[in-house]
Design a protein around this motif. Structure first.
Motif, mmCIF file in Angstrom:
data_model
loop_
_atom_site.group_PDB
_atom_site.id
_atom_site.type_symbol
_atom_site.label_atom_id
_atom_site.label_comp_id
_atom_site.label_asym_id
_atom_site.label_seq_id
_atom_site.Cartn_x
_atom_site.Cartn_y
_atom_site.Cartn_z
ATOM 1 N N ILE A 203 0.785 -0.797 0.179
ATOM 2 C CA ILE A 203 -0.136 0.672 -0.061
ATOM 3 C C ILE A 203 1.110 1.219 -0.136
ATOM 4 O O ILE A 203 0.919 2.136 -0.915
ATOM 5 C CB ILE A 203 -0.885 0.421 1.008
ATOM 6 C CG1 ILE A 203 -2.253 -1.554 1.095
ATOM 7 C CG2 ILE A 203 -1.900 0.978 1.416
ATOM 8 C CD1 ILE A 203 -2.427 -2.200 2.698
ATOM 9 N N LEU A 204 1.744 1.157 1.035
ATOM 10 C CA LEU A 204 2.487 2.561 1.079
ATOM 11 C C LEU A 204 3.683 2.932 -0.387
ATOM 12 O O LEU A 204 3.436 3.639 -0.710
ATOM 13 C CB LEU A 204 3.177 1.735 2.049
ATOM 14 C CG LEU A 204 2.964 2.158 3.620
ATOM 15 C CD1 LEU A 204 3.464 2.171 4.761
ATOM 16 C CD2 LEU A 204 1.574 2.934 3.811
ATOM 17 N N CYS A 205 3.665 2.108 -0.693
ATOM 18 C CA CYS A 205 4.639 1.880 -2.218
ATOM 19 C C CYS A 205 4.119 2.929 -3.310
ATOM 20 O O CYS A 205 4.428 3.473 -4.157
ATOM 21 C CB CYS A 205 5.207 0.527 -2.610
ATOM 22 S SG CYS A 205 6.591 -0.196 -1.541
ATOM 23 N N CYS A 206 2.237 2.376 -2.963
ATOM 24 C CA CYS A 206 1.369 3.038 -3.913
ATOM 25 C C CYS A 206 0.932 4.330 -3.748
ATOM 26 O O CYS A 206 0.810 5.591 -4.711
ATOM 27 C CB CYS A 206 0.446 1.619 -3.935
ATOM 28 S SG CYS A 206 0.333 1.141 -5.038
ATOM 29 N N LEU A 207 1.058 4.467 -2.444
ATOM 30 C CA LEU A 207 1.016 5.543 -2.331
ATOM 31 C C LEU A 207 2.192 7.016 -2.340
ATOM 32 O O LEU A 207 1.780 8.665 -2.590
ATOM 33 C CB LEU A 207 0.751 6.268 -0.483
ATOM 34 C CG LEU A 207 0.035 5.422 -0.260
ATOM 35 C CD1 LEU A 207 -0.405 5.416 1.076
ATOM 36 C CD2 LEU A 207 -1.869 6.029 -0.162
ATOM 37 N N LYS B 13 11.768 5.180 -1.570
ATOM 38 C CA LYS B 13 10.530 5.484 -1.765
ATOM 39 C C LYS B 13 9.683 5.141 -0.092
ATOM 40 O O LYS B 13 8.470 5.945 0.770
ATOM 41 C CB LYS B 13 9.691 5.720 -2.316
ATOM 42 C CG LYS B 13 10.174 6.002 -3.936
ATOM 43 C CD LYS B 13 9.206 6.229 -5.163
ATOM 44 C CE LYS B 13 9.896 6.796 -6.151
ATOM 45 N NZ LYS B 13 9.300 6.722 -7.534
ATOM 46 N N LEU B 14 9.521 3.384 0.064
ATOM 47 C CA LEU B 14 8.701 2.712 0.822
ATOM 48 C C LEU B 14 9.810 3.476 2.440
ATOM 49 O O LEU B 14 8.477 3.643 3.216
ATOM 50 C CB LEU B 14 8.671 1.667 0.531
ATOM 51 C CG LEU B 14 8.482 0.404 1.910
ATOM 52 C CD1 LEU B 14 6.478 0.880 1.606
ATOM 53 C CD2 LEU B 14 8.511 -0.853 1.090
ATOM 54 N N LEU B 15 10.616 3.713 2.579
ATOM 55 C CA LEU B 15 10.821 4.380 3.721
ATOM 56 C C LEU B 15 9.827 5.892 4.511
ATOM 57 O O LEU B 15 9.772 6.277 4.964
ATOM 58 C CB LEU B 15 12.436 4.753 3.828
ATOM 59 C CG LEU B 15 13.296 4.320 4.962
ATOM 60 C CD1 LEU B 15 12.322 4.166 6.662
ATOM 61 C CD2 LEU B 15 14.486 4.951 4.590
ATOM 62 N N TYR B 16 10.282 6.979 3.209
ATOM 63 C CA TYR B 16 9.439 7.805 3.057
ATOM 64 C C TYR B 16 7.917 7.679 4.008
ATOM 65 O O TYR B 16 7.913 8.020 4.212
ATOM 66 C CB TYR B 16 9.443 8.638 1.466
ATOM 67 C CG TYR B 16 8.851 9.707 1.680
ATOM 68 C CD1 TYR B 16 9.503 10.416 1.842
ATOM 69 C CD2 TYR B 16 7.639 10.022 2.016
ATOM 70 C CE1 TYR B 16 9.591 12.225 1.645
ATOM 71 C CE2 TYR B 16 6.978 11.196 2.018
ATOM 72 C CZ TYR B 16 8.164 12.149 1.970
ATOM 73 O OH TYR B 16 7.486 13.715 1.709
ATOM 74 N N GLN B 17 7.280 6.492 3.298
ATOM 75 C CA GLN B 17 6.111 6.964 3.664
ATOM 76 C C GLN B 17 6.040 6.302 5.077
ATOM 77 O O GLN B 17 5.553 6.534 5.578
ATOM 78 C CB GLN B 17 4.885 5.526 3.056
ATOM 79 C CG GLN B 17 4.799 6.218 1.634
ATOM 80 C CD GLN B 17 3.994 7.459 1.824
ATOM 81 O OE1 GLN B 17 3.289 7.430 2.283
ATOM 82 N NE2 GLN B 17 3.468 8.592 1.001
ATOM 83 N N PHE B 18 6.589 5.111 5.164
ATOM 84 C CA PHE B 18 7.506 4.767 7.126
ATOM 85 C C PHE B 18 7.008 6.062 8.063
ATOM 86 O O PHE B 18 6.668 5.788 9.044
ATOM 87 C CB PHE B 18 8.215 3.693 7.215
ATOM 88 C CG PHE B 18 7.689 2.267 7.093
ATOM 89 C CD1 PHE B 18 7.599 1.309 8.335
ATOM 90 C CD2 PHE B 18 7.425 1.608 5.725
ATOM 91 C CE1 PHE B 18 6.691 0.133 8.576
ATOM 92 C CE2 PHE B 18 6.791 0.237 5.603
ATOM 93 C CZ PHE B 18 6.281 -0.313 7.234
ATOM 94 N N VAL B 19 8.421 7.188 7.812
ATOM 95 C CA VAL B 19 8.380 7.909 8.354
ATOM 96 C C VAL B 19 7.472 8.999 8.574
ATOM 97 O O VAL B 19 6.943 9.399 9.143
ATOM 98 C CB VAL B 19 10.164 8.710 7.686
ATOM 99 C CG1 VAL B 19 10.321 10.113 8.355
ATOM 100 C CG2 VAL B 19 11.361 7.853 7.575
#
Length: 832
Positions: free
Chosen positions: A263-267, A352-358
């Protein structure tokens, strides 16, 4: 019954293709006319003959048979007996080890027929009938999912989706593994539609996987690479899979850390279509989680204040979405490990995934900073610009959302232990974006930046970020305002100045691409520091330059012009120029270069000295007596030693540079030069005027234009050596020599009249000799030289008219028909 069933059965068994086709067409027409009861009776009598046509040798018959059976199935109510017969026939045609049906179109009809059956029995509630046929259906689908025809594969995926939507989990679980293997193969299909269908089927299939085994983890791992697929719709389908599992998977809480990356990668996808499709569904997931944990999250929501420094143009996730991510932080180690992958797209995807996690975890992720600091720092210096840019976005977000007091100390420790480009970039973006910086932290940053590991590197990117960080700490110190104590403010200014000017100096003469940016930013910082101290930039150099000069060390080694200390010293001289407050210290450094360094380094430093000497009066800014004393000491200690003749090409080059510096001094320090030059240089000039090097002779002659008064005895060899330059091989030197002779200033002894008369006589003898040679050279063909001689004769004639007339007459008498001298008489009336 309108049909003759006996005849119909015979026709279906006929060897004639037309007969069978006619019978099948007739049956299809009958399906439109007869009632359910009549159709049921007809189908009961002929279904075996129809199914036998599935294996007819004629393709058109097989196709028409499938279509006919489909018509009957669509009209008749579900029947377990017919279902089993039809599915068994499909197994015979497609589910064997070797597929019997050769036609791609008919295989597609078979699968479409199977999909129709599954949907019909699902809608009518006869799911148990399907369960009894699971073995046969799965055998057909397993084979069809590996079919060479993409349309068959896609339709098979639709069958899997329909079957999984209707299936009982316990009943279907034994067959899951048989379906997953061919579906995994489709994930690498060259057609994007096939990949999309496979992901959709896997998503539905995952809902029935036994959570106790590793099937679900394997399934997620197989689909994950498609998050980097080149087609946006494929990536969107991966996100949809994550949404499906997050909403409907029974054991989803245990698998959130494996699900939410989809999900987060798509965001953070590059395609707005993907983001806009997934975002509202992700909000739905968060709402569901909030409702399921309302007792806990409602209390958290009360204290959920807005983040002051939230990134602009970024929508803050809901509390439910943030809570899901915050419970899944154990996945960070896997994400950051992928940020070091050898593939560019994997590294980019990871960041990009790490960005969404943060973004979702916010301050709750601060405790994980020490785990990801090194990986983000390495990514910040990635050779691929797109990756490093994304890493710096992550660092900026961490600085905004992490708890400053909790991460800053570890940030300092990492920067001290790893004085590398990546850590500097990461720290800069975090520190620049953070709020609540303290005075001591600002001072600590400035102290780190003046160390040689940061501000004395030749790496362009490190130099740039050192200056950016200096600019940042100055801005943050302005925010602190009146709390800043005077001594700390002085320390900050000093450290900022030293770090800035060292970077500017090292990049001054560089060929790196960002040299203009570095110099402009450095000059902006110096101006800002001067304004902060309420002084000029020149005064700033006078006050603090000596501190930067102390970092020029190791000059007692044999260094060449490309070594860091020489580059640093050269840049410092060019940027700060020569100033009274630090001139003695600078002389000491230069003398060390003369005594120890290679010739290339000496030439480099001498070149810079000659350039900045042109601005002596402007930069020294002292009374004439003090300025003259400084200049005398500088010339005697730095320049004079190179005026004495030594053999060799390097010594020759140094003499040329020394004379170039003196020439620049005569122009940049006009008043001082007229005092200093005669005292320090006069004794060397006769030999320098006859040097083998054209450059040395050129600068020696040019230096005489502002030479000041010299005793006649000392000026005499200089004057005659200059006169000899009228015969110099270089045309430029000949012209300069002709022009400088009237500029020579003899200093006559006025204490004793006899000696004074003698000195006048000596000098007039020289003037007579000079005029004779100039008149003689005037007859030559060089127009420029004639022009220079004419100007000089005019000056000398005004001062020594009788000598000039006598010399002219003698020269004319010795010449034969000299038109140029005759013309000169008409232009200079003094000669008459």
């Amino acid at each position: 019954m309108s049909l003759n069933m006996e005849e119909m059965c015979e026709n279906l068994q006929s060897g004639e293709r037309r007969t069978k086709l006619s019978a099948l067409i007739l049956l299809q027409d009958q399906c439109e006319k007869e009632s359910y009861a009549q159709l049921h009776d007809i189908f009961d009598e002929i279904y075996l003959h129809l199914l036998k046509c599935y294996s007819d040798r004629f393709e058109s018959v097989r196709e028409k048979a499938v279509q006919t059976v489909t018509e009957f199935v669509n009209k008749l109510p579900p029947n377990d007996f017919h279902l089993m017969n039809i599915v068994s026939t499909l197994v015979e045609r497609m589910g064997q080890q070797e597929t019997l049906e050769s036609s791609e179109e008919i295989r597609l009809l078979y699968i479409q027929k199977l999909l129709t059956l599954i949907q019909k029995y699902t809608v009518t509630g006869n799911k148990r009938s399907l369960q009894e046929c699971y073995t046969e259906i799965i055998s057909v689908l397993t084979k069809a999912l590996r079919d060479a025809y993409p349309a068959v594969q896609r339709e098979s995926c639709a069958c899997v989706v329909a079957l999984m939507n209707a299936a009982d989990t316990i009943a279907i679980q034994p067959f899951i593994e048989k379906l997953t293997k061919p579906l995994y193969g489709m994930l690498n299909h060259k057609h994007s539609l096939a990949r999309i269908s496979a992901v959709e089927a896997i998503g539905r299939l995952a809902l029935h996987v036994d959570p106790k085994n590793d099937t679900l983890s394997q399934l997620i791992m197989e689909v994950s690479p498609l998050l980097m697929d080149s087609m946006p719709l494929v990536r969107r389908e991966c996100g949809q899979l994550g949404i499906l599992l997050a909403l409907e998977l029974r054991d989803r809480y245990s698998f959130f850390d494996r699900i939410i990356p989809f999900i987060l990668c798509c965001l953070k996808d590059d395609s707005p279509e993907v983001v806009d499709f997934i975002r509202p569904q992700w909000i739905k997931c968060g709402k569901q989680y909030f409702d399921e944990n309302e007792a806990e999250l409602s209390k958290q929501e009360i204290g959920d204040l807005p983040v002051k420094n939230y990134p602009p143009d970024v929508e803050r996730p809901t509390i439910g979405c943030r809570a899901i991510v915050q419970r899944s932080l154990r996945l960070l180690s896997l994400i950051t490990r992928e940020s070091n992958d050898w593939k560019v797209n994997v590294r980019l995807h990871s960041l990009k995934l790490l960005y969404q996690f943060v973004l979702h975890a916010e301050a709750a992720m601060t405790a994980k900073f020490f785990e990801i600091y090194g990986d983000v720092a390495r990514a910040c210096r990635d050779p691929e610009a797109i990756v490093s840019t994304e890493a710096m976005k992550v660092a900026d977000l961490m600085g905004r959302l992490f708890s400053y007091d909790d991460w800053i100390e570890h940030g300092f420790d990492g920067l001290v232990k790893n004085t590398k480009e990546g850590y500097l970039k990461c720290f800069y973006h975090m520190f620049a974006a953070s709020l609540g910086s303290k005075i001591d932290d600002i001072i600590r940053v400035s102290e780190m930046l003046i160390s040689s590991e940061f501000s004395q590197t030749l790496k362009p990117e490190v130099q740039l970020y050192v200056l950016k960080l200096v600019e940042t700490i100055l801005s943050k110190s302005d925010e602190v305002g009146e709390q800043f104590e005077n001594d700390k403010n002085e320390k900050l200014v000093l450290n900022s100045y030293v770090a800035t000017i060292k970077v500017m100096a090292l990049s001054f003469d560089s060929e790196q691409t960002n040299v203009v940016e570095l110099q402009d930013l450095g000059q902006y910082i110096l101006t800002k520091l001067a304004e902060r101290q309420k002084i000029t930039v020149a005064a700033l150099h006078e006050n603090y330059f000596v501190n930067a000069l102390n970092y020029v060390d190791n000059l007692d080694a044999s260094l060449d012009d490309l070594t860091e200390p020489i580059i640093l010293l050269n840049g410092l001289i060019n940027i700060a120029k020569l100033r009274a407050t630090y001139l003695p210290d600078l002389q000491e450094k230069i003398i060390l270069v003369w005594e120890n360094c290679d010739d290339s380094a000496k030439v480099k430093i001498f070149t810079s000295i000659s350039v900045v000497m042109l601005q002596w009066t402007e930069t020294i800014n002292r009374q004439l007596c003090e300025s003259t004393e400084l200049l005398t000491n500088f010339v005697s200690s730095v320049i004079e030693r190179h005026l004495l003749w030594h053999a060799g090409a390097n010594a020759e080059a140094m003499r040329s540079m020394a004379m170039a510096t003196l020439c620049a001094m005569s122009q940049g320090a006009v008043e001082e030069a007229r005092i200093v030059l005669p005292a320090c240089v006069a004794k060397y000039l006769p030999s320098l005027l006859e040097d083998r090097s054209v450059a040395t002779r050129h600068y020696s002659v040019k230096c005489l234009f502002n030479f000041g008064e010299v005793d006649v005895e000392q000026l005499k060899p200089i004057a005659y050596a200059t006169l000899q330059r009228l015969d110099d091989p270089s045309a430029g030197i000949r012209e300069l020599a002709a022009m400088v002779i009237p500029k020579l200033s003899p200093k006559f002894n006025k204490s004793k009249s006899e000696k004074e008369d003698f000195e006048h006589e000596i000098w007039e003898t020289f003037i007579r000799k000079a005029l004779d040679m100039m008149f003689l050279h005037y007859e030559g063909p060089e127009v420029c030289l004639q022009k220079s001689i004419k100007a000089s004769i005019n000056l000398l004639a005004a001062k020594y008219p009788e000598i000039c007339k006598d010399s002219y007459k003698r020269t004319v008498a010795m010449s034969y028909n000299s038109l140029s001298l005759r013309e000169l008489q008409s232009e200079l009336p003094l000669l008459i």
